[in-house]
Design a protein around this motif. Structure first.
Motif, PDB file in Angstrom:
ATOM      1  N   GLU A 186       0.895  -1.368  -0.452  1.00 41.09           N
ATOM      2  CA  GLU A 186      -0.111  -0.438   0.092  1.00 41.09           C
ATOM      3  C   GLU A 186       1.099   1.258   0.199  1.00 41.09           C
ATOM      4  OE1 GLU A 186      -3.054   2.403   2.383  1.00 41.09           O
ATOM      5  OE2 GLU A 186      -1.731   0.632   3.593  1.00 41.09           O
ATOM      6  N   ILE A 187       0.988   1.999  -0.740  1.00 41.67           N
ATOM      7  CA  ILE A 187       1.513   3.117  -0.667  1.00 41.67           C
ATOM      8  C   ILE A 187       0.635   4.324  -1.010  1.00 41.67           C
ATOM      9  CG2 ILE A 187       2.455   4.734  -2.263  1.00 41.67           C
ATOM     10  CD1 ILE A 187       3.621   2.246  -4.561  1.00 41.67           C
ATOM     11  N   VAL A 188       1.045   5.525   0.493  1.00 42.69           N
ATOM     12  CA  VAL A 188       0.436   6.270   1.013  1.00 42.69           C
ATOM     13  C   VAL A 188       1.074   7.967   0.556  1.00 42.69           C
ATOM     14  CG1 VAL A 188      -0.793   7.810   3.008  1.00 42.69           C
ATOM     15  CG2 VAL A 188      -0.662   5.027   3.215  1.00 42.69           C
ATOM     16  N   ASN A 189       0.023   8.424  -0.543  1.00 46.30           N
ATOM     17  CA  ASN A 189       0.729  10.085  -0.911  1.00 46.30           C
ATOM     18  C   ASN A 189       0.399  10.605  -0.119  1.00 46.30           C
ATOM     19  OD1 ASN A 189       0.778  11.489  -3.771  1.00 46.30           O
ATOM     20  ND2 ASN A 189       2.611  11.267  -2.501  1.00 46.30           N
ATOM     21  N   GLU A 190       0.992  11.003   1.402  1.00 50.16           N
ATOM     22  CA  GLU A 190       0.103  11.801   1.900  1.00 50.16           C
ATOM     23  C   GLU A 190       1.254  12.269   2.656  1.00 50.16           C
ATOM     24  OE1 GLU A 190      -3.382  11.082   3.967  1.00 50.16           O
ATOM     25  OE2 GLU A 190      -4.530   9.967   2.612  1.00 50.16           O
ATOM     26  N   ASP A 191       0.494  13.191   4.099  1.00 52.48           N
ATOM     27  CA  ASP A 191       1.711  14.379   4.211  1.00 52.48           C
ATOM     28  C   ASP A 191       1.971  13.177   5.599  1.00 52.48           C
ATOM     29  OD1 ASP A 191       2.299  16.382   6.611  1.00 52.48           O
ATOM     30  OD2 ASP A 191       4.020  16.657   5.702  1.00 52.48           O
ATOM     31  N   ALA A 192       3.315  13.039   6.053  1.00 53.33           N
ATOM     32  CA  ALA A 192       3.656  11.642   7.214  1.00 53.33           C
ATOM     33  C   ALA A 192       2.569  11.670   8.588  1.00 53.33           C
ATOM     34  CB  ALA A 192       5.036  11.218   7.438  1.00 53.33           C
ATOM     35  N   LYS A 193       3.709  13.467   8.596  1.00 53.85           N
ATOM     36  CA  LYS A 193       2.298  13.771  10.024  1.00 53.85           C
ATOM     37  C   LYS A 193       1.819  13.244  10.491  1.00 53.85           C
ATOM     38  CE  LYS A 193       6.067  17.275  10.393  1.00 53.85           C
ATOM     39  NZ  LYS A 193       6.205  19.272  10.775  1.00 53.85           N
ATOM     40  N   GLN A 194       0.305  13.455   9.142  1.00 53.49           N
ATOM     41  CA  GLN A 194      -0.581  13.717   9.745  1.00 53.49           C
ATOM     42  C   GLN A 194      -1.359  11.799   9.137  1.00 53.49           C
ATOM     43  OE1 GLN A 194      -2.848  16.055  10.293  1.00 53.49           O
ATOM     44  NE2 GLN A 194      -1.088  17.867   9.710  1.00 53.49           N
ATOM     45  N   VAL A 195      -0.892  11.462   8.655  1.00 49.13           N
ATOM     46  CA  VAL A 195      -0.523   9.712   8.700  1.00 49.13           C
ATOM     47  C   VAL A 195      -0.654   9.009   9.621  1.00 49.13           C
ATOM     48  CG1 VAL A 195      -0.480   8.043   7.078  1.00 49.13           C
ATOM     49  CG2 VAL A 195      -0.647  10.456   6.030  1.00 49.13           C
ATOM     50  N   MET A 196       0.540   9.658  10.134  1.00 43.21           N
ATOM     51  CA  MET A 196       0.668   8.731  11.134  1.00 43.21           C
ATOM     52  C   MET A 196      -0.170   8.674  12.552  1.00 43.21           C
ATOM     53  SD  MET A 196       3.807   7.313  10.702  1.00 43.21           S
ATOM     54  CE  MET A 196       4.414   7.101  12.306  1.00 43.21           C
ATOM     55  N   THR A 197      -1.166   9.079  12.670  1.00 46.39           N
ATOM     56  CA  THR A 197      -1.839   9.256  13.421  1.00 46.39           C
ATOM     57  C   THR A 197      -2.761   8.867  13.861  1.00 46.39           C
ATOM     58  OG1 THR A 197      -3.393  11.194  12.756  1.00 46.39           O
ATOM     59  CG2 THR A 197      -1.954  12.434  14.209  1.00 46.39           C
TER      60      THR A 197
END
Length: 247
Positions: free
Chosen positions: A88-99
């Motif tokens: 799975e590849i998530v093309n988003e800002d890591a700070k937001q995704v990690m929550t």
């Protein structure tokens, strides 16, 4: 323009950090991966590490990567080799995704991309929160081999406190309650391979694309960067892999 430069500079890197594939996989092989384990890679670049791990261990990988050009290359490289459902590849800002990932993964990786979260300590904290008890964290981070000269810091646009020493990088993990399990560092040959591949990719692009309006700017930037590496960086900046266990 900055993203364009980075994509061109890393065109011939499968792993976008200055450590050999064999050394990196040797450290990763110290993690007792089981089939169908879940692994997170923050700032995954072209997903070369995750693709190798999925192929080797039949696990599930989640990559967080903001650069779309790297993602396109990752998909081209991955899907002839692995089951498409395992990456799975998530093309988003890591700070937001990690929550979203509270104790979800069996292991988490961040190789030379701690800036995606903020800094080294913040990245270890976020990774620890995403990994289950009994899981592993592998971080690739720079360190000072010696005190950096003021001119070097100015050339980098950096502050001395942005990096620690090798020993301090390990101690930060311990302060967060993690158990150090292994560490390895980049040697001079690995640094030279990374930096010259980075430099030559840009120089080659500039020679082959004389009509690109960005060539003048990119040529100037890569030559300043190369001189900075040769004058100071090779002797001052290190890169380490730090493997931690979460109790």
């Amino acid at each position: 323009m900055g993203n364009k430069f980075s994509v061109i500079a890393h065109e011939n890197h499968q792993i976008c950090n200055p450590i050999s594939h064999d050394k990196l996989m040797g450290v990763l092989d110290k993690i007792p991966f089981r089939k169908d384990a879940r692994v997170l890679d923050i700032g995954a670049g072209k997903c070369g590490v995750l693709i190798d791990l999925i192929e080797r261990y039949e696990l599930f990988g989640t990559a967080i990567e903001i650069e779309e050009a790297f993602i396109d290359e990752a998909r081209d490289n991955a899907f002839p080799r692995i089951d498409t459902g395992r990456l799975e590849i998530v093309n988003e800002d890591a700070k937001q995704v990690m929550t979203q990932y509270e104790e979800t993964f069996d292991a988490a990786i961040c190789l030379g991309a701690t800036h995606a979260i903020g800094d080294y300590r913040a990245t270890l904290e976020a990774m620890s929160g995403s990994v289950k008890s009994g899981g592993y964290l592998l971080v690739g981070e720079g360190y000072w081999k010696q005190q950096p000269e003021a001119e070097y810091l100015e050339a980098l646009g950096a502050k001395e406190e942005e990096l620690h020493t090798h020993a301090e990088n390990i101690r930060v993990g311990e302060e967060l309650g993690l158990i150090p399990m292994w560490a390895a560092v980049t040697n001079e040959d690995e640094w030279d391979h990374y930096e010259w591949l980075y430099s030559s990719s840009v120089e080659k692009y500039c020679v082959e694309h004389p009509d690109d309006s960005d060539v003048g700017w990119m040529s100037d930037r890569i030559r300043k960067w190369r001189n900075t590496y040769l004058r100071w960086g090779r002797d001052t900046l290190g890169f380490g892999l730090y493997l931690f266990y979460k109790k």
